[in-house]
Motif scaffolding. Structure first.
Motif, short mmCIF file in Angstrom:
data_model
loop_
_atom_site.label_atom_id
_atom_site.label_comp_id
_atom_site.label_asym_id
_atom_site.label_seq_id
_atom_site.Cartn_x
_atom_site.Cartn_y
_atom_site.Cartn_z
N PHE A 91 -28.41 -10.24 17.25
CA PHE A 91 -28.59 -9.37 16.08
C PHE A 91 -29.85 -9.80 15.36
N LYS A 92 -30.68 -8.86 15.04
CA LYS A 92 -31.97 -9.20 14.44
C LYS A 92 -32.07 -8.84 12.96
N SER A 93 -31.10 -8.10 12.44
CA SER A 93 -31.15 -7.67 11.04
C SER A 93 -30.30 -8.61 10.17
N TRP A 94 -30.97 -9.44 9.37
CA TRP A 94 -30.30 -10.40 8.49
C TRP A 94 -30.82 -10.25 7.07
N ASN A 107 -25.34 -10.31 8.33
CA ASN A 107 -25.62 -9.27 9.31
C ASN A 107 -24.60 -8.16 9.09
N SER A 109 -24.12 -5.09 10.41
CA SER A 109 -23.49 -4.34 11.50
C SER A 109 -22.25 -5.05 12.06
N ASN A 110 -22.17 -6.36 11.91
CA ASN A 110 -21.00 -7.12 12.34
C ASN A 110 -20.19 -7.67 11.18
#
Length: 140
Positions: A91-94, A107, A109-110
């Protein structure tokens, strides 16, 4: 303690009731209600804090874990460097938020938070996912 993103942790599934969790782990070592009326159960051996949401018929909706054996996608993470761990995860979006000595790395999305102190991960927080209908996506 395996974190099953979007589903739960170890044998726990989002949506379980307290009796379902007690069938797996026994009675909590400590239990209290937060300011919203949610029930929080602490399990010392597993190093878990479980939140049962009052407005969702007391279903398990949030898990905090600081067990040293915690893994995400087969990678141990407690005590590991936060930046190296984030780079190793897919996952790259933090989003990062500072709290005095700790930082939360979120993150969305999770619904995953990696909390770090001194650049090392000290706990993992995961929450039940909310679907497109703005409802919880219960797994149990």
């Amino acid at each position: 303690m395996i974190i099953n993103l979007k589903n739960g942790a170890d044998k726990l599934l989002f949506g379980m009731k307290q009796k379902d969790v007690e069938a797996l782990y026994g009675k909590a070592d400590k239990q209290y209600n937060d300011e919203d009326g949610n029930v929080i159960c602490l399990y010392n051996k597993q190093k878990l804090s479980l939140t049962f949401y009052q407005d969702e018929d007391f279903r398990l909706g949030y898990i905090i874990c600081s067990n040293p054996e915690t893994t995400i996608l087969d990678k141990k993470i407690i005590g590991k460097n936060i930046e190296e761990t984030k780079a190793a995860l897919p996952f790259k979006s933090w989003t990062k938020e500072d709290f005095d000595t700790t930082e939360n790395h979120f993150n969305e999305s999770n619904w995953l938070i990696l909390q770090s102190e001194y650049n090392d991960i000290i706990r993992v927080e995961i929450g039940a996912i909310i679907n497109d209908k703005d409802e919880f996506d219960w797994k149990f």
